[in-house]
Write an enzyme that holds these catalytic residues in place. Structure first.
Site: not given
Length: 369
Positions: A228, A250, A328, A330, A345
């Site tokens: 993402h 992802d 933040g 991710s 994720s």
């Protein structure tokens, strides 16, 4: 679920996973000692022992002993379930770290015990649970819900956030009830979502994510990160996005053109943890994660093969844990000592979710640095 780009505000490049920012910190090789845990750097060992001691209400010495035995215990779970095949219905580590295998008959239980595992005779086979999960996931996706395998309870769990609404939710709940004991429904607070915030770590186009794992292919360094993140940004401060698989999966790939890529995780205290291999997560396994927002946090794997329905789309086969994650983080990394397990994720309902890293490494043909 919030996908959390990991923040490593201050240093981009040289830490672990990647390029640029320290989003995901990996670890430096640990030194074995009478009090050390093989594969764990000093900071990670301290955090992991403290987390387990607090969660299980045991002493630091007892927590250390459990973590020392964890690798052998997870190996036993995988070996026994593999040998039993369809006569096993998954396996996990119990609260004391004991390898436990679900079995369908007395003969399989005897075989599991002979191999060093605790045997638990259960009612539902893996195939029966997979059929139920598949049928539920075939329904129209309901945002802010998740569907995953609870091996400890031998059932599928539908997690419903208080943000989930509408007729599709009613159909999902009705279908879940139709499976009887094979499916349970749990209600949680807090939306499930991905989140990319402005800020530090790897940045591009006003977006921030955390570094995942530093990898290489043909002499070129790459960062394996959250899909993402790489779908949203084409050019990062460390280099261009080279691929994105999201939703569905992802994971994504960034070409690391501007910095080094040591195979270590930043722990946000000046130290790192070496990551030397990729592995499959086991329910009950004690883990830690590094990200730029929440930095180093630890917990345990609570479920596997989880499908999370973000507003941007559904992602399947995720790892669910109790480690703290926030926006933040991710792209940051999930690990157990020197073993890399997953890529951050998202989050929601008090849980955090991770894309298995092995799938991403295989998809892009890259190797850990």
């Amino acid at each position: 679920m919030t996908k959390s780009p990991s923040r490593t505000p201050r240093r981009l490049a040289t830490t672990a996973a990647v390029a640029g920012l320290a989003a995901f910190g990996l670890i430096a090789p640990s030194t074995a000692s009478a009090t050390g845990i093989d594969g764990y750097g000093a900071s990670v060992q301290h955090a992991a022992v403290s987390s387990l001691a607090a969660d299980a209400h045991v002493s630091a010495a007892e927590a250390t002993a459990q973590l020392r035995a964890q690798q052998a215990a997870t190996d036993t779970v995988h070996a026994v379930t593999g040998a039993l095949g369809q006569r096993a219905a998954g396996g996990y580590l119990d609260a004391k770290g004991t390898p436990t295998v679900n079995v369908l008959d007395a003969a399989a239980a005897d075989q599991a015990r002979a191999a060093g595992a605790v045997a638990k005779v259960v009612r539902h086979s893996s195939a029966q649970l997979a059929d139920a999960q598949g049928a539920l996931q075939a329904l129209p996706a309901v945002t802010h819900t998740a569907i995953g395998l609870d091996e400890q309870a031998n059932r599928i769990v539908v997690t419903v956030s208080d943000a989930a609404k509408g007729p599709a939710l009613d159909r999902l709940l009705a279908a879940a009830r139709g499976f009887g004991e094979r499916v349970a429904v749990e209600h949680v607070t807090g939306a499930m979502h991905t989140a990319i915030y402005n800020g530090e770590a790897i940045t591009g186009g006003g977006t921030r994510c955390s570094v995942g794992f530093n990898t290489n292919k043909g002499g070129q360094n790459y960062i394996v990160d959250a899909g993402h993140c790489t779908r949203a940004v084409s050019q990062w401060n460390v280099g261009p996005s080279q691929g994105a698989s999201f939703p569905g999966n992802d994971y994504g790939l960034i070409r690391n053109s501007n910095s080094t890529g040591p195979g270590e995780v930043s722990l946000y205290n000046g130290s790192t943890q070496r990551i030397s291999s990729a592995a499959t997560a086991t329910v009950g396994e004690r883990i830690c994660k590094s990200g730029s927002t929440t930095r180093l946090t630890c917990g345990s794997v609570t479920r596997t093969n989880v499908t999370v329905n973000y507003s941007e789309g559904s992602v399947s086969q995720l790892i669910q844990t109790s480690a703290s994650v926030n926006p933040g983080d991710s792209g940051g990394c999930l690990f157990d000592g020197s073993k890399g397990l997953g890529i951050t994720s998202g989050m929601g309902g008090g849980s955090s979710y991770f894309q298995p890293v092995g799938e991403a490494l295989s998809a892009y043909g890259v190797s850990l640095n």
